[in-house]
Design an enzyme around this catalytic site. Structure first.
Site, mmCIF file in Angstrom:
data_model
loop_
_atom_site.group_PDB
_atom_site.id
_atom_site.type_symbol
_atom_site.label_atom_id
_atom_site.label_comp_id
_atom_site.label_asym_id
_atom_site.label_seq_id
_atom_site.Cartn_x
_atom_site.Cartn_y
_atom_site.Cartn_z
ATOM 1 N N GLU A 71 -7.028 4.553 7.804
ATOM 2 C CA GLU A 71 -6.848 5.991 7.553
ATOM 3 C C GLU A 71 -8.104 6.577 6.905
ATOM 4 O O GLU A 71 -8.452 7.738 7.150
ATOM 5 C CB GLU A 71 -5.576 6.206 6.705
ATOM 6 C CG GLU A 71 -4.328 5.934 7.550
ATOM 7 C CD GLU A 71 -3.094 5.481 6.789
ATOM 8 O OE1 GLU A 71 -3.047 5.620 5.559
ATOM 9 O OE2 GLU A 71 -2.166 4.965 7.452
ATOM 10 N N LYS A 106 0.193 4.195 -0.176
ATOM 11 C CA LYS A 106 -0.445 5.374 0.426
ATOM 12 C C LYS A 106 -0.223 6.594 -0.493
ATOM 13 O O LYS A 106 -0.093 6.427 -1.711
ATOM 14 C CB LYS A 106 0.088 5.620 1.834
ATOM 15 C CG LYS A 106 0.042 4.375 2.714
ATOM 16 C CD LYS A 106 0.122 4.721 4.169
ATOM 17 C CE LYS A 106 0.386 3.467 4.970
ATOM 18 N NZ LYS A 106 0.025 3.619 6.377
ATOM 19 N N GLY A 119 2.239 2.084 10.746
ATOM 20 C CA GLY A 119 3.192 3.182 10.610
ATOM 21 C C GLY A 119 3.883 3.561 11.904
ATOM 22 O O GLY A 119 4.535 4.606 11.986
ATOM 23 N N ASN A 147 0.874 -1.164 0.000
ATOM 24 C CA ASN A 147 0.000 0.000 0.000
ATOM 25 C C ASN A 147 0.916 1.220 0.000
ATOM 26 O O ASN A 147 1.502 1.558 1.020
ATOM 27 C CB ASN A 147 -0.887 -0.021 1.262
ATOM 28 C CG ASN A 147 -1.673 1.271 1.429
ATOM 29 O OD1 ASN A 147 -1.792 2.068 0.493
ATOM 30 N ND2 ASN A 147 -2.224 1.479 2.624
ATOM 31 N N HIS A 207 -9.628 1.036 4.785
ATOM 32 C CA HIS A 207 -8.337 1.223 5.467
ATOM 33 C C HIS A 207 -8.559 2.144 6.674
ATOM 34 O O HIS A 207 -9.362 3.079 6.602
ATOM 35 C CB HIS A 207 -7.312 1.827 4.493
ATOM 36 C CG HIS A 207 -5.924 1.825 5.059
ATOM 37 N ND1 HIS A 207 -5.506 2.761 5.970
ATOM 38 C CD2 HIS A 207 -4.888 0.979 4.879
ATOM 39 C CE1 HIS A 207 -4.247 2.496 6.311
ATOM 40 N NE2 HIS A 207 -3.850 1.417 5.672
ATOM 41 N N SER A 266 3.257 -2.303 10.296
ATOM 42 C CA SER A 266 4.712 -2.311 10.480
ATOM 43 C C SER A 266 5.353 -3.663 10.155
ATOM 44 O O SER A 266 6.290 -4.097 10.830
ATOM 45 C CB SER A 266 5.069 -1.871 11.910
ATOM 46 O OG SER A 266 4.634 -0.541 12.127
ATOM 47 N N GLU A 288 -5.497 -5.119 10.463
ATOM 48 C CA GLU A 288 -4.459 -4.115 10.698
ATOM 49 C C GLU A 288 -4.767 -3.365 11.987
ATOM 50 O O GLU A 288 -5.580 -2.423 11.979
ATOM 51 C CB GLU A 288 -4.428 -3.113 9.547
ATOM 52 C CG GLU A 288 -4.157 -3.727 8.197
ATOM 53 C CD GLU A 288 -3.616 -2.693 7.234
ATOM 54 O OE1 GLU A 288 -2.486 -2.845 6.783
ATOM 55 O OE2 GLU A 288 -4.318 -1.696 6.959
HETATM 56 C C1 PEP Z 1 -0.873 0.108 5.933
HETATM 57 O O1 PEP Z 1 -0.967 1.293 5.724
HETATM 58 O O2 PEP Z 1 -1.743 -0.647 5.466
HETATM 59 C C2 PEP Z 1 0.238 -0.389 6.733
HETATM 60 C C3 PEP Z 1 0.199 -1.604 7.164
HETATM 61 O O3 PEP Z 1 1.269 0.488 6.977
HETATM 62 P P1 PEP Z 1 2.703 0.158 7.640
HETATM 63 O O4 PEP Z 1 3.188 -1.144 7.046
HETATM 64 O O5 PEP Z 1 3.564 1.304 7.267
HETATM 65 O O6 PEP Z 1 2.475 0.032 9.109
#
Ligand code: PEP
Length: 250
Positions: free
Chosen positions: A103, A16, A178, A14, A101, A214, A172
């Site tokens: 966000e 982003k 992040g 992703n 997601h 992460s 997630e």
């Molecule tokens: C994501 O945005 O779906 C995500 C898992 O981000 P990160 O791997 O940076 O934590």
């Protein structure tokens, strides 16, 4: 039989709101060069910002890497300024669309019902929705993780067996996205097992459940060793080709 054996691993990036024409070209060239040998074991995909889908399509169409969008409209067409429809994503060869997601849930007020409507719109166009669910830190600390996940999944599961058989779920935890803080394999497995039980009650044993938050090359193998973790949704680390490929190799 190991029930996980018929769920091919899926590692999805992703991006982003990152990238640009030049950086994307280099990233995709490096991914293309390294992905071939991984394709037997693992499906690889990237979810790019809308304006770059044409670039991604032209650069990845002869590769083993598939691509998708980070969001999709619940509506087919019309007066929805700023939205992008499923049919438009099909025009650019998208196989996948992230829906819900964290966000988007947090910053754009997407409700569980909106997320389910987006999943339905994707399915109607032949795009696989990757339904993202996850609890906040406060919810985790209050012991509400499983209840939150079931609440978020509810309207998606209500789409019915046929629809659910065609989705991907990504767990997630918001506190891991992040932040550099990953759920332990055991913590993630507990949630994945609960998601798996819900899917199994709809005969959707084969649906892949990804972990995200992460994920890096050095923690991927221990997460993927868990019986109900079928791959990863990768944010930050998907912008570095070598790191992303090493996650897929894990
Ligand atoms: C994501 O945005 O779906 C995500 C898992 O981000 P990160 O791997 O940076 O934590």
């Amino acid at each position: 039989m190991n029930t996980a054996s018929f769920r091919k691993r899926l590692v999805m990036g992703n991006w982003k709101m990152n990238g640009g024409l030049e950086a994307n070209a280099k990233l995709m060239a490096d991914l293309h060069a390294g992905a071939g040998i991984l394709a037997d074991h693992c499906t690889l995909a990237v979810c790019a910002p809308f304006p770059y889908l044409a670039q991604v399509q032209s650069q990845l169409q002869n590769s083993v890497i598939s691509w998708g969008a980070q969001d999709i409209s619940a509506h087919k067409a019309g007066a929805y300024t700023g939205e992008v429809s499923a049919a438009m994503l099909v025009d650019f060869g998208c196989s996948w669309a992230l829906v819900g997601h964290s966000e988007r849930r947090a910053m754009h007020g997407e409700t569980d019902d909106v997320v389910a409507a987006k999943a339905r719109a994707a399915l109607d166009a032949g795009i696989t929705p990757v339904v993202c669910v996850g609890e906040t830190l406060a919810e985790q600390e209050a012991g509400q993780t499983l209840a939150v996940i079931q609440r978020q999944l509810g309207p998606v599961l209500a789409l019915g067996k046929e629809a659910v058989s065609k989705i991907v779920v990504a767990y997630e935890p918001v506190w891991a996205i992040g932040t550099g803080r990953t759920a332990t394999p055991a913590q993630a497995q507990e949630v994945h097992a609960a998601i798996r039980a819900s899917l199994t009650s709809l005969d959707a044993h084969h649906v892949r459940v990804l972990y995200g938050g992460s994920v890096k090359a050095d923690n991927a193998a221990s997460l993927f060793a868990m019986p109900d973790i079928d791959g990863a949704l990768v944010g930050g680390a998907s912008l570095v080709a070598d790191e992303f490929l090493r996650i897929a190799a894990a």
